[in-house]
Design a protein around this motif. Structure first.
Motif, mmCIF file in Angstrom:
data_model
loop_
_atom_site.group_PDB
_atom_site.id
_atom_site.type_symbol
_atom_site.label_atom_id
_atom_site.label_comp_id
_atom_site.label_asym_id
_atom_site.label_seq_id
_atom_site.Cartn_x
_atom_site.Cartn_y
_atom_site.Cartn_z
ATOM 1 N N ALA A 75 3.357 -2.555 -11.299
ATOM 2 C CA ALA A 75 3.043 -1.364 -10.506
ATOM 3 C C ALA A 75 4.243 -0.430 -10.418
ATOM 4 O O ALA A 75 5.392 -0.873 -10.311
ATOM 5 C CB ALA A 75 2.577 -1.766 -9.117
ATOM 6 N N LYS A 76 3.960 0.862 -10.423
ATOM 7 C CA LYS A 76 5.024 1.859 -10.306
ATOM 8 C C LYS A 76 5.256 2.270 -8.857
ATOM 9 O O LYS A 76 6.394 2.390 -8.417
ATOM 10 C CB LYS A 76 4.662 3.086 -11.140
ATOM 11 C CG LYS A 76 5.737 4.172 -11.099
ATOM 12 C CD LYS A 76 5.401 5.323 -12.030
ATOM 13 C CE LYS A 76 6.503 6.376 -12.009
ATOM 14 N NZ LYS A 76 6.205 7.508 -12.917
ATOM 15 N N ALA A 77 4.192 2.474 -8.109
ATOM 16 C CA ALA A 77 4.310 2.945 -6.730
ATOM 17 C C ALA A 77 4.693 1.791 -5.796
ATOM 18 O O ALA A 77 4.155 0.683 -5.911
ATOM 19 C CB ALA A 77 2.996 3.570 -6.270
ATOM 20 N N ASP A 78 5.590 2.064 -4.878
ATOM 21 C CA ASP A 78 5.996 1.050 -3.910
ATOM 22 C C ASP A 78 4.808 0.557 -3.093
ATOM 23 O O ASP A 78 4.690 -0.640 -2.809
ATOM 24 C CB ASP A 78 7.061 1.608 -2.959
ATOM 25 C CG ASP A 78 8.419 1.786 -3.638
ATOM 26 O OD1 ASP A 78 8.638 1.166 -4.701
ATOM 27 O OD2 ASP A 78 9.246 2.540 -3.103
ATOM 28 N N ALA A 79 3.919 1.479 -2.719
ATOM 29 C CA ALA A 79 2.768 1.094 -1.906
ATOM 30 C C ALA A 79 1.869 0.106 -2.642
ATOM 31 O O ALA A 79 1.310 -0.810 -2.040
ATOM 32 C CB ALA A 79 1.970 2.337 -1.507
ATOM 33 N N VAL A 80 1.750 0.284 -3.947
ATOM 34 C CA VAL A 80 0.918 -0.627 -4.740
ATOM 35 C C VAL A 80 1.583 -2.000 -4.843
ATOM 36 O O VAL A 80 0.919 -3.034 -4.712
ATOM 37 C CB VAL A 80 0.645 -0.037 -6.139
ATOM 38 C CG1 VAL A 80 -0.144 -1.020 -6.998
ATOM 39 C CG2 VAL A 80 -0.108 1.284 -6.013
ATOM 40 N N ARG A 81 2.880 -2.022 -5.060
ATOM 41 C CA ARG A 81 3.579 -3.312 -5.125
ATOM 42 C C ARG A 81 3.497 -4.053 -3.792
ATOM 43 O O ARG A 81 3.295 -5.278 -3.759
ATOM 44 C CB ARG A 81 5.042 -3.098 -5.523
ATOM 45 C CG ARG A 81 5.246 -2.768 -6.989
ATOM 46 C CD ARG A 81 6.705 -2.963 -7.404
ATOM 47 N NE ARG A 81 7.595 -2.094 -6.626
ATOM 48 C CZ ARG A 81 7.894 -0.848 -6.978
ATOM 49 N NH1 ARG A 81 7.370 -0.323 -8.072
ATOM 50 N NH2 ARG A 81 8.722 -0.126 -6.240
ATOM 51 N N GLN A 82 3.647 -3.326 -2.704
ATOM 52 C CA GLN A 82 3.558 -3.961 -1.386
ATOM 53 C C GLN A 82 2.153 -4.500 -1.131
ATOM 54 O O GLN A 82 1.989 -5.592 -0.582
ATOM 55 C CB GLN A 82 3.955 -2.962 -0.303
ATOM 56 C CG GLN A 82 5.432 -2.596 -0.327
ATOM 57 C CD GLN A 82 5.756 -1.399 0.549
ATOM 58 O OE1 GLN A 82 4.910 -0.881 1.271
ATOM 59 N NE2 GLN A 82 7.011 -0.948 0.486
ATOM 60 N N PHE A 83 1.151 -3.735 -1.547
ATOM 61 C CA PHE A 83 -0.229 -4.195 -1.410
ATOM 62 C C PHE A 83 -0.444 -5.450 -2.250
ATOM 63 O O PHE A 83 -1.066 -6.423 -1.791
ATOM 64 C CB PHE A 83 -1.181 -3.092 -1.856
ATOM 65 C CG PHE A 83 -2.636 -3.458 -1.748
ATOM 66 C CD1 PHE A 83 -3.330 -3.259 -0.568
ATOM 67 C CD2 PHE A 83 -3.313 -4.001 -2.833
ATOM 68 C CE1 PHE A 83 -4.677 -3.599 -0.462
ATOM 69 C CE2 PHE A 83 -4.653 -4.334 -2.743
ATOM 70 C CZ PHE A 83 -5.335 -4.136 -1.551
ATOM 71 N N ALA A 84 0.068 -5.446 -3.476
ATOM 72 C CA ALA A 84 -0.089 -6.605 -4.354
ATOM 73 C C ALA A 84 0.573 -7.845 -3.757
ATOM 74 O O ALA A 84 0.008 -8.949 -3.818
ATOM 75 C CB ALA A 84 0.507 -6.295 -5.730
ATOM 76 N N ASP A 85 1.742 -7.680 -3.160
ATOM 77 C CA ASP A 85 2.408 -8.808 -2.511
ATOM 78 C C ASP A 85 1.546 -9.366 -1.382
ATOM 79 O O ASP A 85 1.458 -10.586 -1.186
ATOM 80 C CB ASP A 85 3.771 -8.384 -1.959
ATOM 81 C CG ASP A 85 4.800 -8.128 -3.050
ATOM 82 O OD1 ASP A 85 4.577 -8.565 -4.196
ATOM 83 O OD2 ASP A 85 5.830 -7.491 -2.752
ATOM 84 N N MET A 86 0.917 -8.473 -0.616
ATOM 85 C CA MET A 86 0.034 -8.904 0.462
ATOM 86 C C MET A 86 -1.172 -9.660 -0.088
ATOM 87 O O MET A 86 -1.612 -10.667 0.486
ATOM 88 C CB MET A 86 -0.422 -7.697 1.280
ATOM 89 C CG MET A 86 -1.319 -8.045 2.449
ATOM 90 S SD MET A 86 -1.667 -6.617 3.524
ATOM 91 C CE MET A 86 -2.556 -5.547 2.370
ATOM 92 N N MET A 87 -1.712 -9.193 -1.223
ATOM 93 C CA MET A 87 -2.848 -9.884 -1.825
ATOM 94 C C MET A 87 -2.476 -11.302 -2.243
ATOM 95 O O MET A 87 -3.227 -12.251 -2.002
ATOM 96 C CB MET A 87 -3.351 -9.117 -3.059
ATOM 97 C CG MET A 87 -3.983 -7.772 -2.772
ATOM 98 S SD MET A 87 -5.355 -7.835 -1.602
ATOM 99 C CE MET A 87 -4.497 -7.405 -0.078
#
Length: 207
Positions: A75-87
């Protein structure tokens, strides 16, 4: 398969006030159900709904973790990476709890991606940067809508009380995931995604 089973999101509103009253679901008991007392199934008594629920939930939980790990790297966007970590965190925990319940009820669970999720995996493997972020988040919106409705279906029609309680515990978490994914999608695309008001009403009441 989901499409054959899942009721509309309006069902979630109904369940927000009645979920715990449905635990055990006497109307859905199999004829061979063992009882601890009249009308109350013994632990880990399942009906067809429970067994199908467990298998479908596992089929959805596996890619949440696998795709989350991929997004954590790509992921490029920080928000997407943070969401992925939560998943990865939340669904690893949920998958482990479901596995314990399924083993106790002797329900076999899938251990590999189903064909639909394999198609998504193959597509994500080919994408990078913004295109990856958008594809991943849009897939998450679809999957979390399906999962929320699957959980509602189990709460209403399952027999195994522990599975129903697990579904009730997961529902507000999954609805929160859905809301976050929709917000991220709007941020990435610049276009708002309509959040189903019935789903948000349940989420607000669960808080």
């Amino acid at each position: 398969m989901y499409r054959q089973l899942i009721a509309p999101f309006g069902m979630l509103v109904l369940l927000s006030g009645t979920a715990f009253a449905q635990i055990g679901n006497p109307a859905g008991m199999g004829a061979d159900t063992r009882m601890t007392e009249p009308g109350i199934p013994a632990p880990h008594q399942t009906n067809n709904q429970d067994r199908l629920f467990a298998q479908l939930l596992a089929a959805g939980g596996l890619p949440e973790v696998e795709f989350g790990n991929i997004a954590g790297d790509k992921a490029k966007a920080d928000a997407v990476r943070q969401f992925a970590d939560m998943m990865v965190r939340d669904h690893t925990d949920a998958n482990a709890k479901l596995k314990d319940l399924a083993e106790a009820a002797r329900i076999p669970l899938p251990t590999e991606l189903d064909p639909d999720h394999q198609v998504v995996r193959d597509r994500l493997d080919k994408l990078t940067d913004e295109a990856f972020d958008e594809a991943y988040i849009k897939a998450q919106i679809v999957d979390h809508q399906k999962t929320a409705q699957l959980l509602a279906w189990e709460i209403a029609f399952g027999e195994d009380a522990e599975m129903q309680r697990q579904a009730a515990a997961m529902l507000p978490v999954v609805l929160d995931h859905l809301r976050r994914a929709q917000e991220i999608n709007a941020m990435l695309t610049g276009a708002g995604v309509r959040i189903l008001p019935e789903a948000m009403a349940v989420n607000d009441q669960k808080r």
